[in-house]
Scaffold this active site. Structure first.
Site, PDB file in Angstrom:
ATOM      1  CG  HIS A  54      -2.060   0.910   1.139  1.00  0.00           C
ATOM      2  ND1 HIS A  54      -1.958   2.259   1.397  1.00  0.00           N
ATOM      3  CD2 HIS A  54      -3.332   0.677   0.755  1.00  0.00           C
ATOM      4  CE1 HIS A  54      -3.146   2.810   1.189  1.00  0.00           C
ATOM      5  NE2 HIS A  54      -3.992   1.885   0.799  1.00  0.00           N
ATOM      6  CG  ASP A  65      -8.407  -4.087  -2.605  1.00  0.00           C
ATOM      7  OD1 ASP A  65      -9.613  -3.847  -2.585  1.00  0.00           O
ATOM      8  OD2 ASP A  65      -7.542  -3.235  -2.817  1.00  0.00           O
TER       9      ASP A  65
HETATM   10  N1  ACO Z   1       4.071  -7.677  -4.900  1.00  0.00           N
HETATM   11  C1  ACO Z   1       5.427  -7.700  -5.054  1.00  0.00           C
HETATM   12  N2  ACO Z   1       6.212  -6.619  -4.860  1.00  0.00           N
HETATM   13  C2  ACO Z   1       5.628  -5.468  -4.502  1.00  0.00           C
HETATM   14  C3  ACO Z   1       4.229  -5.369  -4.317  1.00  0.00           C
HETATM   15  C4  ACO Z   1       3.456  -6.534  -4.525  1.00  0.00           C
HETATM   16  N3  ACO Z   1       2.115  -6.503  -4.375  1.00  0.00           N
HETATM   17  N4  ACO Z   1       3.904  -4.104  -3.962  1.00  0.00           N
HETATM   18  C5  ACO Z   1       5.070  -3.420  -3.924  1.00  0.00           C
HETATM   19  N5  ACO Z   1       6.093  -4.250  -4.240  1.00  0.00           N
HETATM   20  C6  ACO Z   1       7.522  -3.893  -4.236  1.00  0.00           C
HETATM   21  C7  ACO Z   1       7.904  -3.054  -5.450  1.00  0.00           C
HETATM   22  O1  ACO Z   1       8.317  -3.876  -6.543  1.00  0.00           O
HETATM   23  C8  ACO Z   1       9.025  -2.215  -4.906  1.00  0.00           C
HETATM   24  O2  ACO Z   1      10.186  -3.020  -4.841  1.00  0.00           O
HETATM   25  P1  ACO Z   1      11.661  -2.352  -5.059  1.00  0.00           P
HETATM   26  O3  ACO Z   1      11.797  -1.371  -3.939  1.00  0.00           O
HETATM   27  O4  ACO Z   1      12.599  -3.499  -4.986  1.00  0.00           O
HETATM   28  O5  ACO Z   1      11.606  -1.702  -6.417  1.00  0.00           O
HETATM   29  C9  ACO Z   1       8.595  -1.935  -3.467  1.00  0.00           C
HETATM   30  O6  ACO Z   1       7.754  -3.060  -3.105  1.00  0.00           O
HETATM   31  C10 ACO Z   1       7.812  -0.626  -3.298  1.00  0.00           C
HETATM   32  O7  ACO Z   1       6.702  -0.660  -4.193  1.00  0.00           O
HETATM   33  P2  ACO Z   1       6.098   0.599  -4.961  1.00  0.00           P
HETATM   34  O8  ACO Z   1       5.423   0.133  -6.196  1.00  0.00           O
HETATM   35  O9  ACO Z   1       7.146   1.652  -5.089  1.00  0.00           O
HETATM   36  O10 ACO Z   1       5.042   1.094  -3.924  1.00  0.00           O
HETATM   37  P3  ACO Z   1       3.837   2.040  -4.249  1.00  0.00           P
HETATM   38  O11 ACO Z   1       3.518   2.742  -3.000  1.00  0.00           O
HETATM   39  O12 ACO Z   1       4.109   2.871  -5.442  1.00  0.00           O
HETATM   40  O13 ACO Z   1       2.669   1.003  -4.673  1.00  0.00           O
HETATM   41  C11 ACO Z   1       0.781  -0.357  -4.681  1.00  0.00           C
HETATM   42  C12 ACO Z   1       1.625   0.661  -3.887  1.00  0.00           C
HETATM   43  C13 ACO Z   1       0.417   0.200  -6.064  1.00  0.00           C
HETATM   44  C14 ACO Z   1      -0.526  -0.595  -3.915  1.00  0.00           C
HETATM   45  C15 ACO Z   1       1.573  -1.670  -4.814  1.00  0.00           C
HETATM   46  O14 ACO Z   1       1.921  -2.169  -3.549  1.00  0.00           O
HETATM   47  C16 ACO Z   1       0.829  -2.742  -5.622  1.00  0.00           C
HETATM   48  O15 ACO Z   1       0.875  -2.718  -6.854  1.00  0.00           O
HETATM   49  N6  ACO Z   1       0.123  -3.700  -4.929  1.00  0.00           N
HETATM   50  C17 ACO Z   1      -0.669  -4.691  -5.598  1.00  0.00           C
HETATM   51  C18 ACO Z   1      -1.981  -4.111  -6.047  1.00  0.00           C
HETATM   52  C19 ACO Z   1      -2.926  -3.860  -4.898  1.00  0.00           C
HETATM   53  O16 ACO Z   1      -3.144  -4.709  -4.042  1.00  0.00           O
HETATM   54  N7  ACO Z   1      -3.547  -2.679  -4.906  1.00  0.00           N
HETATM   55  C20 ACO Z   1      -4.536  -2.276  -3.897  1.00  0.00           C
HETATM   56  C21 ACO Z   1      -4.081  -1.105  -3.130  1.00  0.00           C
HETATM   57  S1  ACO Z   1      -5.217  -0.751  -1.841  1.00  0.00           S
HETATM   58  C22 ACO Z   1      -6.469   0.077  -2.550  1.00  0.00           C
HETATM   59  O17 ACO Z   1      -6.385   0.674  -3.582  1.00  0.00           O
HETATM   60  C23 ACO Z   1      -7.707   0.059  -1.824  1.00  0.00           C
END
Ligand code: ACO
Length: 438
Positions: free
Chosen positions: A315, A373
Site C-alpha cells: 500500500h 482488498d
Molecule cells: N508484490 C510484489 N512486490 C511489490 C508489491 C506486490 N504486491 N507491492 C510493492 N512491491 C515492491 C515493489 O516492486 C518495490 O520493490 P523495489 O523497492 O525493490 O523496487 C517496493 O515493493 C515498493 O513498491 P512501490 O510500487 O514503489 O510502492 P507504491 O507505493 O508505489 O505502490 C501499490 C503501492 C500500487 C498498492 C503496490 O503495492 C501494488 O501494486 N500492490 C498490488 C496491487 C494492490 O493490491 N492494490 C490495492 C491497493 S489498496 C487500494 O487501492 C484500496
C-alpha cells in the site's frame, strides 16, 4: 535543509540554493496529528523553482478534517473515530452522516438522514433507456462511469456548486442512488429485469435485494449477510487523498458539477492498482489453485523481470497491517462460517499465502502487508457477487468519501484549481519542417 524556530514560535524549514548561496525560509504547518508539512506555496515566487514529485509521494494537496491515516502504525480514523470501532458499532449510513457533517448524528438526526437517503433511492425512469444503449457484455464499471456522469443531465436542480443546499441535495442523491445504479448495471449485464428499491429495507439490505432478487420469486435477506455487506461499505467509505479521491477533487477544482466529478472518481477507481485490486486478488487466488503453488507465485512476485505482483499486498500509505484488512479477515471467517461454506479453498490459499509472505524477507523489508482488498474479494464471492461487481461495490461505498471530500474542497476558501507543474525534458524550440523536407 534545516529546521528552526523563529519569532513567535513559528517553525520554518530553510532551503539553501548552493548556486547562489541564498537561503529561503518556508513555514512548517502543523496538523492536529501527524507530521507537519512544509508550506511550499511561495517556492516558485521566491526561488524560481518548482518541486518534482511524480505520484505525489511527498506532497500534501489539501487541508482536510475528514480522515486520518498513520501508515506506519496502521491507524485509520474517520473524524477522529477508529475504523475498528465504526466497523463494530456503527452503520454505513451513520458513517455517511459523520463523513458529510463532521459529527455523529443524534437519534433524530440519524432517523431524518436515513429517511432522506431511503426516499431518494429511485432513479429517473428515463435513465433506464440509457442502460439499453450499452452492450450486454459491457463491464459494469464502464456502465457506472457513463451513468453516474449522465446524472448531471437528469438532476439539473442540484448542479449549482455555489449553492450549499444544492450541494447537500446532490450529496444525498449520489449516496441514495448509487446502489440502484450499480445493481441496474449488474442486472442489465445478465439480462434480468431491473429491481426497484424498497423503502422498508436498510441500505445494505436494499442493495442486496436489488442485486439478487427477481420479480418471480421471494427474496429474503439474511441478517448476517446484510451486516457483512454494511461492514464492507463502512471499511471502504473513505481513505483520504487516494488516487480516485484526488481525481474527484481535481475534477471538482475547476468547478465541474458533483455528478461529473464522481464519474471521474469511478474511472480512477477502476484501475487494478486501486479499486480493481480485489477482483485481481480473486483471479490470482484462482490462478494459484492449490497451496503447493504458493511458493512459485511468491518467487514470481519477487522477480524484477516478471511484472507479476502479489495482488492485495502493499500500500502506498500503510507500511504496517492495513487495519481494514484485519477487520475483514475476521469478517471473512464469520461470513463463511455462517453461510456454511466450510473449507473454502480460496480462503485457505489466502491464509497460507499471507503467512508465507509475512515471513519472507522480500515482503518484510519492503513492509508489504495485506491490504483491504486481500480479504474483501473472498467475502464478496461468498456473498454471491460475481468478480466483475467487486470494484462496483467499492465505488458504491466510496461515493460518500468522494462527495464529502468534494464538499469540503468547495467549502474551503483557500481552494484553487488543481494545476501541477512539470519538468520538461522534450525538444527545445525548433522550426517547423515542411512535409516534403522530412
Ligand atoms: N508484490 C510484489 N512486490 C511489490 C508489491 C506486490 N504486491 N507491492 C510493492 N512491491 C515492491 C515493489 O516492486 C518495490 O520493490 P523495489 O523497492 O525493490 O523496487 C517496493 O515493493 C515498493 O513498491 P512501490 O510500487 O514503489 O510502492 P507504491 O507505493 O508505489 O505502490 C501499490 C503501492 C500500487 C498498492 C503496490 O503495492 C501494488 O501494486 N500492490 C498490488 C496491487 C494492490 O493490491 N492494490 C490495492 C491497493 S489498496 C487500494 O487501492 C484500496
Amino acid at each position: 535543509m534545516s529546521q528552526e524556530s523563529k519569532g513567535s514560535g513559528n517553525e520554518y524549514v530553510t532551503l539553501q540554493d548552493h548556486s547562489t548561496g541564498k537561503n529561503y525560509d518556508f513555514p512548517l504547518m502543523p496538523g492536529s496529528i501527524g507530521p507537519k508539512v512544509i508550506d511550499v506555496r511561495p517556492l516558485y515566487a521566491q526561488t524560481g523553482h518548482f518541486t518534482y514529485d511524480p505520484g505525489y509521494t511527498s506532497t500534501g494537496s489539501c487541508e482536510s478534517k475528514i480522515t486520518y491515516i498513520d501508515g506506519e502504525e496502521g491507524i485509520l480514523l474517520h473524524r477522529g473515530y477508529p475504523i475498528e470501532e465504526l466497523a463494530e458499532q456503527s452503520s454505513f449510513l451513520e458513517l455517511c452522516y459523520l463523513l458529510l457533517n463532521g459529527e455523529l448524528p443524534t437519534q433524530s438526526e440519524r432517523q431524518k438522514f436515513e429517511a432522506t437517503i431511503t426516499n431518494h433511492t429511485m432513479v429517473h425512469e428515463q435513465l433506464h433507456n440509457l442502460y439499453r444503449g450499452f452492450r450486454r457484455d459491457a463491464h459494469p464499471m464502464a456502465i457506472m462511469c457513463g451513468v453516474v456522469g449522465a446524472l448531471s443531465a437528469f438532476y439539473h436542480d442540484s448542479t449549482d456548486i455555489n449553492d450549499p443546499r444544492q450541494r447537500m441535495i446532490a450529496s444525498h442523491r449520489l449516496i441514495a442512488k448509487i446502489p440502484t445504479i450499480a445493481t441496474m448495471a449488474y442486472k442489465y449485464s445478465i439480462g434480468q429485469p431491473f429491481v426497484y428499491p424498497r423503502n422498508d429495507l436498510s441500505y445494505a439490505e436494499n442493495f442486496l435485494h436489488m442485486m439478487f432478487s427477481v420479480p418471480a420469486a421471494d427474496y429474503k435477506v439474511s441478517p448476517i449477510v446484510s451486516r457483512a455487506m454494511d461492514r464492507i461499505f463502512i471499511l471502504h467509505a473513505d481513505h483520504e487523498q487516494n488516487a480516485s479521491t484526488s481525481t474527484v477533487r481535481m475534477a471538482g477544482s475547476s468547478g465541474a458539477n458533483p455528478f461529473a466529478c464522481i464519474a471521474a472518481g469511478i474511472a480512477s477507481l477502476w484501475g487494478p492498482a486501486h479499486g480493481g485490486a480485489n477482483e485481481a486478488v480473486l483471479d490470482m487466488l484462482n490462478e494459484i489453485g492449490s497451496k503447493d503453488r504458493i511458493g512459485e507465485m511468491i518467487e514470481r512476485a519477487k522477480d524484477k523481470d516478471d511484472p507479476f505482483r502479489l495482488m492485495g499486498f502493499g500500500h502506498r500509505v500503510y507500511k504496517n497491517h492495513d487495519p481494514r484488512a484485519r477487520v475483514l479477515m475476521k469478517s471473512a471467517h464469520e461470513v463463511l462460517g455462517e453461510l456454511g461454506i466450510e473449507n473454502e479453498p480460496l480462503l485457505e490459499i489466502a491464509m497460507e499465502l499471507e503467512k508465507i509472505a509475512l515471513e519472507d524477507d522480500y515482503f518484510v523489508q519492503r513492509k508489504l502487508f495485506p491490504n483491504v482488498d486481500f480479504y474483501s474479494g473472498i467475502i464478496l464471492k461468498a456473498l454471491g457477487f460475481p468478480t466483475s461487481m467487486f470494484t462496483v461495490l467499492f465505488a458504491v461505498a466510496r461515493t460518500v468519501g468522494w462527495i464529502a471530500q468534494w464538499k469540503e474542497m468547495i467549502e474551503d476558501p483557500s481552494q484553487k484549481i488543481g494545476r501541477p507543474r512539470q519538468l520538461y525534458t522534450g525538444y527545445t524550440q525548433r522550426p517547423y519542417v515542411a512535409v516534403d523536407k522530412r
